[in-house]
Write a protein that holds these residues in place. Structure first.
Motif, PDB file in Angstrom:
ATOM      1  N   GLU A   1      -4.591  -1.729   3.885  1.00 53.81           N
ATOM      2  CA  GLU A   1      -4.705  -0.600   4.812  1.00 53.81           C
ATOM      3  C   GLU A   1      -5.475   0.557   4.185  1.00 53.81           C
ATOM      4  O   GLU A   1      -6.239   1.245   4.875  1.00 53.81           O
ATOM      5  CB  GLU A   1      -3.312  -0.142   5.251  1.00 53.81           C
ATOM      6  N   ILE A   2      -5.295   0.784   2.889  1.00 49.91           N
ATOM      7  CA  ILE A   2      -6.056   1.846   2.224  1.00 49.91           C
ATOM      8  C   ILE A   2      -7.546   1.529   2.284  1.00 49.91           C
ATOM      9  O   ILE A   2      -8.375   2.399   2.595  1.00 49.91           O
ATOM     10  CB  ILE A   2      -5.595   2.004   0.759  1.00 49.91           C
ATOM     11  N   VAL A   3      -7.918   0.279   2.005  1.00 55.13           N
ATOM     12  CA  VAL A   3      -9.327  -0.123   2.096  1.00 55.13           C
ATOM     13  C   VAL A   3      -9.852   0.100   3.504  1.00 55.13           C
ATOM     14  O   VAL A   3     -10.933   0.666   3.706  1.00 55.13           O
ATOM     15  CB  VAL A   3      -9.496  -1.597   1.668  1.00 55.13           C
ATOM     16  N   ARG A   4      -9.082  -0.328   4.497  1.00 49.25           N
ATOM     17  CA  ARG A   4      -9.526  -0.169   5.885  1.00 49.25           C
ATOM     18  C   ARG A   4      -9.682   1.294   6.252  1.00 49.25           C
ATOM     19  O   ARG A   4     -10.680   1.711   6.860  1.00 49.25           O
ATOM     20  CB  ARG A   4      -8.525  -0.847   6.828  1.00 49.25           C
ATOM     21  N   GLN A   5      -8.705   2.107   5.871  1.00 51.65           N
ATOM     22  CA  GLN A   5      -8.751   3.539   6.209  1.00 51.65           C
ATOM     23  C   GLN A   5      -9.942   4.233   5.555  1.00 51.65           C
ATOM     24  O   GLN A   5     -10.647   5.005   6.188  1.00 51.65           O
ATOM     25  CB  GLN A   5      -7.448   4.214   5.744  1.00 51.65           C
TER      26      GLN A   5
ATOM     27  N   SER B   1       2.635  -4.456  -1.582  1.00 52.35           N
ATOM     28  CA  SER B   1       1.467  -3.887  -2.257  1.00 52.35           C
ATOM     29  C   SER B   1       0.170  -4.383  -1.622  1.00 52.35           C
ATOM     30  O   SER B   1      -0.782  -3.598  -1.446  1.00 52.35           O
ATOM     31  CB  SER B   1       1.490  -4.248  -3.741  1.00 52.35           C
ATOM     32  N   ARG B   2       0.116  -5.658  -1.299  1.00 48.66           N
ATOM     33  CA  ARG B   2      -1.084  -6.193  -0.650  1.00 48.66           C
ATOM     34  C   ARG B   2      -1.314  -5.528   0.702  1.00 48.66           C
ATOM     35  O   ARG B   2      -2.449  -5.157   1.032  1.00 48.66           O
ATOM     36  CB  ARG B   2      -0.962  -7.714  -0.480  1.00 48.66           C
TER      37      ARG B   2
ATOM     38  N   ASP C   1      -1.056  12.267   5.249  1.00 48.71           N
ATOM     39  CA  ASP C   1      -2.012  11.831   6.275  1.00 48.71           C
ATOM     40  C   ASP C   1      -1.846  10.361   6.641  1.00 48.71           C
ATOM     41  O   ASP C   1      -2.121   9.970   7.767  1.00 48.71           O
ATOM     42  CB  ASP C   1      -3.440  12.071   5.762  1.00 48.71           C
ATOM     43  N   VAL C   2      -1.402   9.552   5.679  1.00 43.47           N
ATOM     44  CA  VAL C   2      -1.163   8.128   5.909  1.00 43.47           C
ATOM     45  C   VAL C   2       0.223   7.808   5.376  1.00 43.47           C
ATOM     46  O   VAL C   2       0.584   8.218   4.267  1.00 43.47           O
ATOM     47  CB  VAL C   2      -2.212   7.245   5.195  1.00 43.47           C
TER      48      VAL C   2
ATOM     49  N   GLU D   1      -0.467   5.675  14.870  1.00 43.08           N
ATOM     50  CA  GLU D   1      -1.578   4.928  14.289  1.00 43.08           C
ATOM     51  C   GLU D   1      -1.784   5.219  12.804  1.00 43.08           C
ATOM     52  O   GLU D   1      -2.567   4.552  12.127  1.00 43.08           O
ATOM     53  CB  GLU D   1      -2.880   5.208  15.044  1.00 43.08           C
ATOM     54  N   GLN D   2      -1.076   6.211  12.272  1.00 42.50           N
ATOM     55  CA  GLN D   2      -1.183   6.527  10.852  1.00 42.50           C
ATOM     56  C   GLN D   2       0.029   6.035  10.048  1.00 42.50           C
ATOM     57  O   GLN D   2       0.156   6.312   8.868  1.00 42.50           O
ATOM     58  CB  GLN D   2      -1.335   8.041  10.648  1.00 42.50           C
ATOM     59  N   ILE D   3       0.928   5.286  10.714  1.00 37.59           N
ATOM     60  CA  ILE D   3       2.136   4.779  10.068  1.00 37.59           C
ATOM     61  C   ILE D   3       2.063   3.256   9.994  1.00 37.59           C
ATOM     62  O   ILE D   3       1.779   2.585  10.998  1.00 37.59           O
ATOM     63  CB  ILE D   3       3.397   5.183  10.856  1.00 37.59           C
ATOM     64  N   PHE D   4       2.347   2.710   8.816  1.00 36.24           N
ATOM     65  CA  PHE D   4       2.230   1.271   8.609  1.00 36.24           C
ATOM     66  C   PHE D   4       3.494   0.746   7.930  1.00 36.24           C
ATOM     67  O   PHE D   4       3.887   1.240   6.873  1.00 36.24           O
ATOM     68  CB  PHE D   4       0.992   0.966   7.756  1.00 36.24           C
ATOM     69  N   VAL D   5       4.138  -0.222   8.570  1.00 36.09           N
ATOM     70  CA  VAL D   5       5.344  -0.835   8.020  1.00 36.09           C
ATOM     71  C   VAL D   5       4.916  -1.931   7.049  1.00 36.09           C
ATOM     72  O   VAL D   5       4.240  -2.886   7.436  1.00 36.09           O
ATOM     73  CB  VAL D   5       6.244  -1.400   9.128  1.00 36.09           C
ATOM     74  N   THR D   6       5.308  -1.792   5.792  1.00 34.87           N
ATOM     75  CA  THR D   6       4.772  -2.662   4.744  1.00 34.87           C
ATOM     76  C   THR D   6       5.820  -3.446   3.967  1.00 34.87           C
ATOM     77  O   THR D   6       5.481  -4.371   3.231  1.00 34.87           O
ATOM     78  CB  THR D   6       3.988  -1.810   3.724  1.00 34.87           C
ATOM     79  N   GLY D   7       7.099  -3.075   4.093  1.00 38.19           N
ATOM     80  CA  GLY D   7       8.087  -3.548   3.136  1.00 38.19           C
ATOM     81  C   GLY D   7       8.090  -2.619   1.940  1.00 38.19           C
ATOM     82  O   GLY D   7       7.300  -1.668   1.868  1.00 38.19           O
ATOM     83  N   ASN D   8       8.974  -2.881   0.991  1.00 35.05           N
ATOM     84  CA  ASN D   8       9.095  -1.997  -0.162  1.00 35.05           C
ATOM     85  C   ASN D   8       8.506  -2.649  -1.409  1.00 35.05           C
ATOM     86  O   ASN D   8       8.803  -3.803  -1.714  1.00 35.05           O
ATOM     87  CB  ASN D   8      10.561  -1.637  -0.418  1.00 35.05           C
ATOM     88  N   THR D   9       7.699  -1.892  -2.143  1.00 32.80           N
ATOM     89  CA  THR D   9       7.055  -2.435  -3.341  1.00 32.80           C
ATOM     90  C   THR D   9       8.055  -2.770  -4.449  1.00 32.80           C
ATOM     91  O   THR D   9       7.705  -3.459  -5.410  1.00 32.80           O
ATOM     92  CB  THR D   9       6.016  -1.445  -3.886  1.00 32.80           C
ATOM     93  N   ALA D  10       9.287  -2.275  -4.328  1.00 33.21           N
ATOM     94  CA  ALA D  10      10.316  -2.644  -5.308  1.00 33.21           C
ATOM     95  C   ALA D  10      10.511  -4.160  -5.355  1.00 33.21           C
ATOM     96  O   ALA D  10      10.745  -4.736  -6.428  1.00 33.21           O
ATOM     97  CB  ALA D  10      11.639  -1.965  -4.964  1.00 33.21           C
ATOM     98  N   ILE D  11      10.424  -4.804  -4.205  1.00 35.97           N
ATOM     99  CA  ILE D  11      10.589  -6.254  -4.154  1.00 35.97           C
ATOM    100  C   ILE D  11       9.410  -6.936  -4.836  1.00 35.97           C
ATOM    101  O   ILE D  11       9.576  -7.963  -5.514  1.00 35.97           O
ATOM    102  CB  ILE D  11      10.741  -6.735  -2.702  1.00 35.97           C
ATOM    103  N   ASP D  12       8.214  -6.364  -4.701  1.00 33.94           N
ATOM    104  CA  ASP D  12       7.036  -6.906  -5.386  1.00 33.94           C
ATOM    105  C   ASP D  12       7.273  -6.916  -6.893  1.00 33.94           C
ATOM    106  O   ASP D  12       6.950  -7.889  -7.583  1.00 33.94           O
ATOM    107  CB  ASP D  12       5.796  -6.058  -5.095  1.00 33.94           C
TER     108      ASP D  12
END
Length: 373
Positions: free
Chosen positions: A361-365, A355-356, A145-146, A166-177
């Motif tokens: 986005e999870i909080v907003r959704q 991750s941030r 769904d997201v 509107e359900q797709i968000f470009v975030t980068g990869n958490t591997a780098i985090d």
């Protein structure tokens, strides 16, 4: 009332990439975050959990010796069902393309619980390459769904498949985090002492489609390189699959500049990557991590679901045939111009803040969906 999020993962690579996100989610006051591990990988998973100090709320402990993909799928489906019924989370988070992720997403779908897919949209569009990961990630995206896409190209893949923008968000990869917390400039170990001033080639190889004669060809190419270059040493953390172990021991027998080790924990492995001259791998995540460290990557496959790295120049498809792998490695050992271009290329997989972005986005959704009730 805080919204509940259940993060589900089960393999070492998933755990590495989900750990910084879980930590970020646990710090959000508006969320109640719980963790369920399947232990598709047992010992390797536990190493990561300990390093990142994550204590699961649920541990399905499904791993069995010689388990099949069907057994993994059915155990996760059956065991996770009761947890979802009990917890009734507002969102189930899965990662990437493992059989754990596929089964967990399917279980959430059966329970009519929304699914968030971290590392969504990667594609080769060849269902057996890699196997079973390509099919798994397409299955997961079909019912999610997201979508948290690591790159714009992944986002475009999802849009072409009919997912709502509107359900797709470009975030980068958490591997780098994760890398931000594990690499130590002062790191040393028995392995780095063994390498000394030699050029280190870090090797990983475990893919199902490479088992057997294909893996033998890859290893023979590496052995030839070592025999012809006295200043080169190879470190290979061997995957515990007996088919991989037996092939590695057969091909590298008697080669004293190839060190076969047990799988390394994430801290040791990331720090060896940071000190490697180049990396040879059929893994997915390493294709994202190594460029962040300025290390050229030769991908021991004929396709990659991470073409951004190839386009950026951080990755090169070396294939799996002995001669192709041998020539690709030899070029990077002898051609300083080509090596310099790859090592200085810009990493397309993010800046260490994925991750941030995902947590925001999870909080907003969830706040949005809660307000619409």
């Amino acid at each position: 009332m805080r919204q509940k999020v259940l993060a589900v993962f089960g393999t070492r690579p998933e755990a590495i990439k989900m750990a910084p996100l879980v930590k970020e989610l646990l710090g959000r006051d508006t969320l109640q975050t719980k963790v369920c591990v399947t232990a598709q990988h047992r010992e390797m998973l536990d190493q990561v959990l300990q390093i990142f100090q994550i204590v699961p709320d649920y541990d399905l402990n499904i791993m069995r010796k010689g388990q099949s993909l069907s057994e993994i799928t059915t155990r996760v489906l059956l065991d996770l069902d009761s947890i979802l019924t009990q917890e009734q989370p507002a969102l189930v988070l899965v990662h990437g393309d493992t059989t754990t992720s596929f089964a967990a997403a399917l279980s959430a779908f059966y329970n009519r619980i929304p699914i968030g897919h971290v590392e969504a949209g990667l594609r080769t569009y060849k269902k057996d390459s890699p196997y079973p990961e390509e099919a798994n990630r397409q299955f997961v995206d079909a019912i999610s769904d997201v979508f948290f896409a690591p790159t714009e190209q992944c986002r475009q893949n999802l849009i072409r498949e009919g997912k709502k923008a509107e359900q797709i968000f470009v975030t980068g990869n958490t591997a780098i985090d994760a890398l931000q917390t594990t690499v130590d400039l002062d790191y040393h170990s028995e392995i780095t002492d063994w390498v000394g001033k030699s050029r280190l080639l870090l090797l990983t190889a475990h893919r199902r489609e490479n088992l057997g004669s294909t893996m033998e060809e890859i290893f023979r190419a590496v052995r030839r390189v070592v025999q012809e270059n006295e200043d080169v040493k190879v470190v290979y953390p061997v995957h515990p699959n007996p088919a991989v172990v037996s092939t590695a021991e057969k091909v590298f027998h008697g080669c004293d500049r190839v060190l076969l080790t047990k799988p390394l924990d994430v801290v040791h492995f990331h720090n060896l990557m940071s000190r490697a001259y180049l990396i040879l791998t059929d893994s997915g995540g390493i294709q994202e991590e190594a460029p962040h460290l300025g290390r050229p990557v030769l991908v021991l496959r004929n396709t990659t679901e991470r073409p951004e790295g190839v386009a950026a120049g951080t990755l090169k498809l070396a294939g799996t045939a002995e001669e192709s792998v041998y020539e690709s490695v030899s070029q990077l050992l002898t051609d300083s111009t080509v090596y310099g271009q790859m090592s200085r290329a810009v990493n397309p997989y993010g800046d260490g803040h994925a991750s941030r972005r995902i947590a925001d986005e999870i909080v907003r959704q969830l706040l949005q969906s809660d307000g619409s009730r």
